[in-house]
Design a protein around this motif. Structure first.
Motif, PDB file in Angstrom:
ATOM      1  N   MET A   1      60.899  95.512 -10.036  1.00  0.00           N
ATOM      2  CA  MET A   1      62.027  95.476  -9.117  1.00  0.00           C
ATOM      3  C   MET A   1      62.356  94.037  -8.758  1.00  0.00           C
ATOM      4  O   MET A   1      61.453  93.244  -8.495  1.00  0.00           O
ATOM      5  CB  MET A   1      61.728  96.266  -7.847  1.00  0.00           C
ATOM      6  CG  MET A   1      62.821  96.132  -6.790  1.00  0.00           C
ATOM      7  SD  MET A   1      62.622  97.225  -5.374  1.00  0.00           S
ATOM      8  CE  MET A   1      63.029  98.795  -6.109  1.00  0.00           C
ATOM      9  N   LYS A   2      63.640  93.719  -8.726  1.00  0.00           N
ATOM     10  CA  LYS A   2      64.074  92.405  -8.306  1.00  0.00           C
ATOM     11  C   LYS A   2      64.208  92.386  -6.788  1.00  0.00           C
ATOM     12  O   LYS A   2      65.000  93.141  -6.216  1.00  0.00           O
ATOM     13  CB  LYS A   2      65.414  92.048  -8.958  1.00  0.00           C
ATOM     14  CG  LYS A   2      65.876  90.626  -8.646  1.00  0.00           C
ATOM     15  CD  LYS A   2      67.131  90.280  -9.420  1.00  0.00           C
ATOM     16  CE  LYS A   2      67.548  88.844  -9.144  1.00  0.00           C
ATOM     17  NZ  LYS A   2      68.787  88.474  -9.893  1.00  0.00           N
ATOM     18  N   ILE A   3      63.450  91.533  -6.153  1.00  0.00           N
ATOM     19  CA  ILE A   3      63.459  91.459  -4.697  1.00  0.00           C
ATOM     20  C   ILE A   3      64.538  90.466  -4.259  1.00  0.00           C
ATOM     21  O   ILE A   3      64.414  89.265  -4.433  1.00  0.00           O
ATOM     22  CB  ILE A   3      62.088  91.013  -4.148  1.00  0.00           C
ATOM     23  CG1 ILE A   3      60.971  91.915  -4.684  1.00  0.00           C
ATOM     24  CG2 ILE A   3      62.103  91.022  -2.624  1.00  0.00           C
ATOM     25  CD1 ILE A   3      61.076  93.347  -4.290  1.00  0.00           C
ATOM     26  N   ARG A   4      65.599  91.001  -3.704  1.00  0.00           N
ATOM     27  CA  ARG A   4      66.696  90.146  -3.241  1.00  0.00           C
ATOM     28  C   ARG A   4      66.576  89.819  -1.756  1.00  0.00           C
ATOM     29  O   ARG A   4      66.998  88.770  -1.310  1.00  0.00           O
ATOM     30  CB  ARG A   4      68.039  90.842  -3.486  1.00  0.00           C
ATOM     31  CG  ARG A   4      68.319  91.180  -4.949  1.00  0.00           C
ATOM     32  CD  ARG A   4      69.715  91.757  -5.105  1.00  0.00           C
ATOM     33  NE  ARG A   4      69.922  92.888  -4.219  1.00  0.00           N
ATOM     34  CZ  ARG A   4      69.576  94.144  -4.517  1.00  0.00           C
ATOM     35  NH1 ARG A   4      68.994  94.415  -5.675  1.00  0.00           N
ATOM     36  NH2 ARG A   4      69.798  95.129  -3.651  1.00  0.00           N
ATOM     37  N   LYS A   5      66.013  90.750  -1.008  1.00  0.00           N
ATOM     38  CA  LYS A   5      65.950  90.591   0.441  1.00  0.00           C
ATOM     39  C   LYS A   5      64.706  91.272   0.968  1.00  0.00           C
ATOM     40  O   LYS A   5      64.412  92.406   0.602  1.00  0.00           O
ATOM     41  CB  LYS A   5      67.198  91.202   1.092  1.00  0.00           C
ATOM     42  CG  LYS A   5      67.144  91.305   2.611  1.00  0.00           C
ATOM     43  CD  LYS A   5      68.316  92.111   3.139  1.00  0.00           C
ATOM     44  CE  LYS A   5      68.173  92.366   4.638  1.00  0.00           C
ATOM     45  NZ  LYS A   5      69.267  93.226   5.157  1.00  0.00           N
ATOM     46  N   VAL A   6      63.979  90.572   1.814  1.00  0.00           N
ATOM     47  CA  VAL A   6      62.854  91.164   2.523  1.00  0.00           C
ATOM     48  C   VAL A   6      62.990  90.800   3.996  1.00  0.00           C
ATOM     49  O   VAL A   6      63.130  89.626   4.333  1.00  0.00           O
ATOM     50  CB  VAL A   6      61.493  90.665   2.001  1.00  0.00           C
ATOM     51  CG1 VAL A   6      60.359  91.300   2.800  1.00  0.00           C
ATOM     52  CG2 VAL A   6      61.334  90.961   0.525  1.00  0.00           C
ATOM     53  N   GLN A   7      62.969  91.789   4.839  1.00  0.00           N
ATOM     54  CA  GLN A   7      63.129  91.544   6.267  1.00  0.00           C
ATOM     55  C   GLN A   7      62.029  92.241   7.046  1.00  0.00           C
ATOM     56  O   GLN A   7      61.863  93.456   6.947  1.00  0.00           O
ATOM     57  CB  GLN A   7      64.492  92.045   6.752  1.00  0.00           C
ATOM     58  CG  GLN A   7      64.705  91.881   8.256  1.00  0.00           C
ATOM     59  CD  GLN A   7      66.000  92.518   8.724  1.00  0.00           C
ATOM     60  OE1 GLN A   7      66.767  93.045   7.929  1.00  0.00           O
ATOM     61  NE2 GLN A   7      66.236  92.478  10.023  1.00  0.00           N
ATOM     62  N   PHE A   8      61.243  91.445   7.788  1.00  0.00           N
ATOM     63  CA  PHE A   8      60.317  92.054   8.742  1.00  0.00           C
ATOM     64  C   PHE A   8      61.153  92.638   9.877  1.00  0.00           C
ATOM     65  O   PHE A   8      61.985  91.949  10.464  1.00  0.00           O
ATOM     66  CB  PHE A   8      59.332  91.023   9.285  1.00  0.00           C
ATOM     67  CG  PHE A   8      58.557  91.516  10.471  1.00  0.00           C
ATOM     68  CD1 PHE A   8      57.529  92.420  10.294  1.00  0.00           C
ATOM     69  CD2 PHE A   8      58.865  91.088  11.746  1.00  0.00           C
ATOM     70  CE1 PHE A   8      56.816  92.903  11.385  1.00  0.00           C
ATOM     71  CE2 PHE A   8      58.163  91.556  12.840  1.00  0.00           C
ATOM     72  CZ  PHE A   8      57.137  92.468  12.657  1.00  0.00           C
ATOM     73  N   GLU A   9      60.934  93.913  10.175  1.00  0.00           N
ATOM     74  CA  GLU A   9      61.785  94.578  11.166  1.00  0.00           C
ATOM     75  C   GLU A   9      61.140  94.676  12.544  1.00  0.00           C
ATOM     76  O   GLU A   9      61.715  94.244  13.540  1.00  0.00           O
ATOM     77  CB  GLU A   9      62.139  95.976  10.660  1.00  0.00           C
ATOM     78  CG  GLU A   9      63.005  95.952   9.414  1.00  0.00           C
ATOM     79  CD  GLU A   9      63.299  97.345   8.902  1.00  0.00           C
ATOM     80  OE1 GLU A   9      64.470  97.747   8.951  1.00  0.00           O
ATOM     81  OE2 GLU A   9      62.342  98.020   8.465  1.00  0.00           O
ATOM     82  N   ILE A  10      59.936  95.265  12.591  1.00  0.00           N
ATOM     83  CA  ILE A  10      59.338  95.484  13.907  1.00  0.00           C
ATOM     84  C   ILE A  10      57.858  95.799  13.751  1.00  0.00           C
ATOM     85  O   ILE A  10      57.441  96.369  12.743  1.00  0.00           O
ATOM     86  CB  ILE A  10      60.047  96.650  14.653  1.00  0.00           C
ATOM     87  CG1 ILE A  10      59.581  96.750  16.112  1.00  0.00           C
ATOM     88  CG2 ILE A  10      59.853  97.974  13.917  1.00  0.00           C
ATOM     89  CD1 ILE A  10      60.388  97.742  16.942  1.00  0.00           C
ATOM     90  N   SER A  11      57.075  95.403  14.745  1.00  0.00           N
ATOM     91  CA  SER A  11      55.708  95.892  14.902  1.00  0.00           C
ATOM     92  C   SER A  11      55.765  96.975  15.957  1.00  0.00           C
ATOM     93  O   SER A  11      56.150  96.711  17.107  1.00  0.00           O
ATOM     94  CB  SER A  11      54.763  94.771  15.342  1.00  0.00           C
ATOM     95  OG  SER A  11      54.567  93.835  14.318  1.00  0.00           O
ATOM     96  N   ALA A  12      55.431  98.182  15.578  1.00  0.00           N
ATOM     97  CA  ALA A  12      55.671  99.329  16.447  1.00  0.00           C
ATOM     98  C   ALA A  12      54.415 100.149  16.653  1.00  0.00           C
ATOM     99  O   ALA A  12      53.502 100.140  15.825  1.00  0.00           O
ATOM    100  CB  ALA A  12      56.774 100.199  15.861  1.00  0.00           C
ATOM    101  N   VAL A  13      54.391 100.866  17.744  1.00  0.00           N
ATOM    102  CA  VAL A  13      53.324 101.805  18.044  1.00  0.00           C
ATOM    103  C   VAL A  13      53.915 103.200  18.249  1.00  0.00           C
ATOM    104  O   VAL A  13      53.514 104.159  17.605  1.00  0.00           O
ATOM    105  CB  VAL A  13      52.534 101.378  19.303  1.00  0.00           C
ATOM    106  CG1 VAL A  13      51.495 102.432  19.656  1.00  0.00           C
ATOM    107  CG2 VAL A  13      51.857 100.033  19.075  1.00  0.00           C
ATOM    108  N   ARG A  14      54.900 103.298  19.122  1.00  0.00           N
ATOM    109  CA  ARG A  14      55.456 104.599  19.491  1.00  0.00           C
ATOM    110  C   ARG A  14      56.528 105.056  18.495  1.00  0.00           C
ATOM    111  O   ARG A  14      57.278 104.233  17.969  1.00  0.00           O
ATOM    112  CB  ARG A  14      56.056 104.538  20.890  1.00  0.00           C
ATOM    113  CG  ARG A  14      55.032 104.188  21.971  1.00  0.00           C
ATOM    114  CD  ARG A  14      55.655 104.213  23.358  1.00  0.00           C
ATOM    115  NE  ARG A  14      56.768 103.294  23.471  1.00  0.00           N
ATOM    116  CZ  ARG A  14      56.650 102.005  23.748  1.00  0.00           C
ATOM    117  NH1 ARG A  14      55.440 101.481  23.906  1.00  0.00           N
ATOM    118  NH2 ARG A  14      57.705 101.239  23.843  1.00  0.00           N
ATOM    119  N   PRO A  15      56.631 106.354  18.239  1.00  0.00           N
ATOM    120  CA  PRO A  15      57.621 106.873  17.290  1.00  0.00           C
ATOM    121  C   PRO A  15      59.038 106.448  17.598  1.00  0.00           C
ATOM    122  O   PRO A  15      59.839 106.225  16.677  1.00  0.00           O
ATOM    123  CB  PRO A  15      57.452 108.397  17.418  1.00  0.00           C
ATOM    124  CG  PRO A  15      56.034 108.575  17.825  1.00  0.00           C
ATOM    125  CD  PRO A  15      55.728 107.417  18.732  1.00  0.00           C
TER     126      PRO A  15
END
Length: 202
Positions: free
Chosen positions: A1-15
């Motif tokens: 797969m060609k990786i065009r974009k990688v974004q860290f979104e969130i560190s989460a605990v609750r649904p």
């Protein structure tokens, strides 16, 4: 797969904190120090997107990463690290189990185990849960470069027996970039199947 974009979104605990756009999601689970962060960085061709620590237990929430706006990786807290308090270990387990039971977009779980060792009690416990929940699972045997080629089959069988798993096992080395393309092939096949299912339901 060609990786065009990688974004860290969130560190989460609750649904309620989890991303809600329904992208197909690949969850990474494994014992602390099994090499999850190294594998994520290798898959995404990034040096330090996922932090590789000399101190196991660093990932203490569920980290979500958006890739190309078409799929998502979920990095679950590492389990089984003795230096984390019993209270914190219990919290980690609660978050992991809650995620595995409730997260609808899970497309496949990648269960990482160290190829050098027999599966631990925690490895077996979490794998049994994955089987009960009937998630598609790929067992990823990490640190392949640390054992001799002649011993690979023996260690793979050791893992299969220890986990009592019918699931496929893929051995890899993040450090030496061994079989990372084969791992991506599994994920891409899952994505194709997901897209086909969506088309059929339209």
């Amino acid at each position: 797969m060609k990786i065009r974009k990688v974004q860290f979104e969130i560190s989460a605990v609750r649904p309620e904190q989890w991303p809600q756009d329904g992208l197909p999601e690949f969850a990474f689970i494994g014992r602390s120090n099994v090499g999850k962060s190294s594998l994520l960085n290798r898959l995404l061709n990034r040096k330090s997107l996922a932090r590789v620590s000399q101190h196991p237990g660093k990932t203490q929430q569920i980290n979500f990463y958006n890739i190309n706006d078409t799929l998502r990786f979920a990095d679950l807290p590492g389990y089984g690290y003795a230096q984390v308090s019993k209270t914190q270990r219990a919290a980690f387990r609660k978050w992991i189990v809650q995620y595995l039971e409730k997260r609808e977009p899970i497309t496949r779980v990648l269960h990482l185990v160290d190829i050098r060792h027999e599966p631990s009690v925690d490895d077996r416990d979490f794998h049994r849960l994955l089987l009960e929940l009937q998630h598609p699972v790929l067992v990823v045997a990490t640190k392949l470069d640390k054992i001799a080629k002649r011993d690979i089959a023996k260690h793979i069988q050791q893992i299969r027996t220890g986990l009592q798993t019918p699931n496929p096992i893929l051995s890899i080395s993040s450090e030496k970039n061994m079989y990372i393309d084969e791992l991506w092939s599994v994920l891409e096949t899952d994505l194709t199947a997901h897209e086909s299912e969506l088309s059929d339901n339209e």
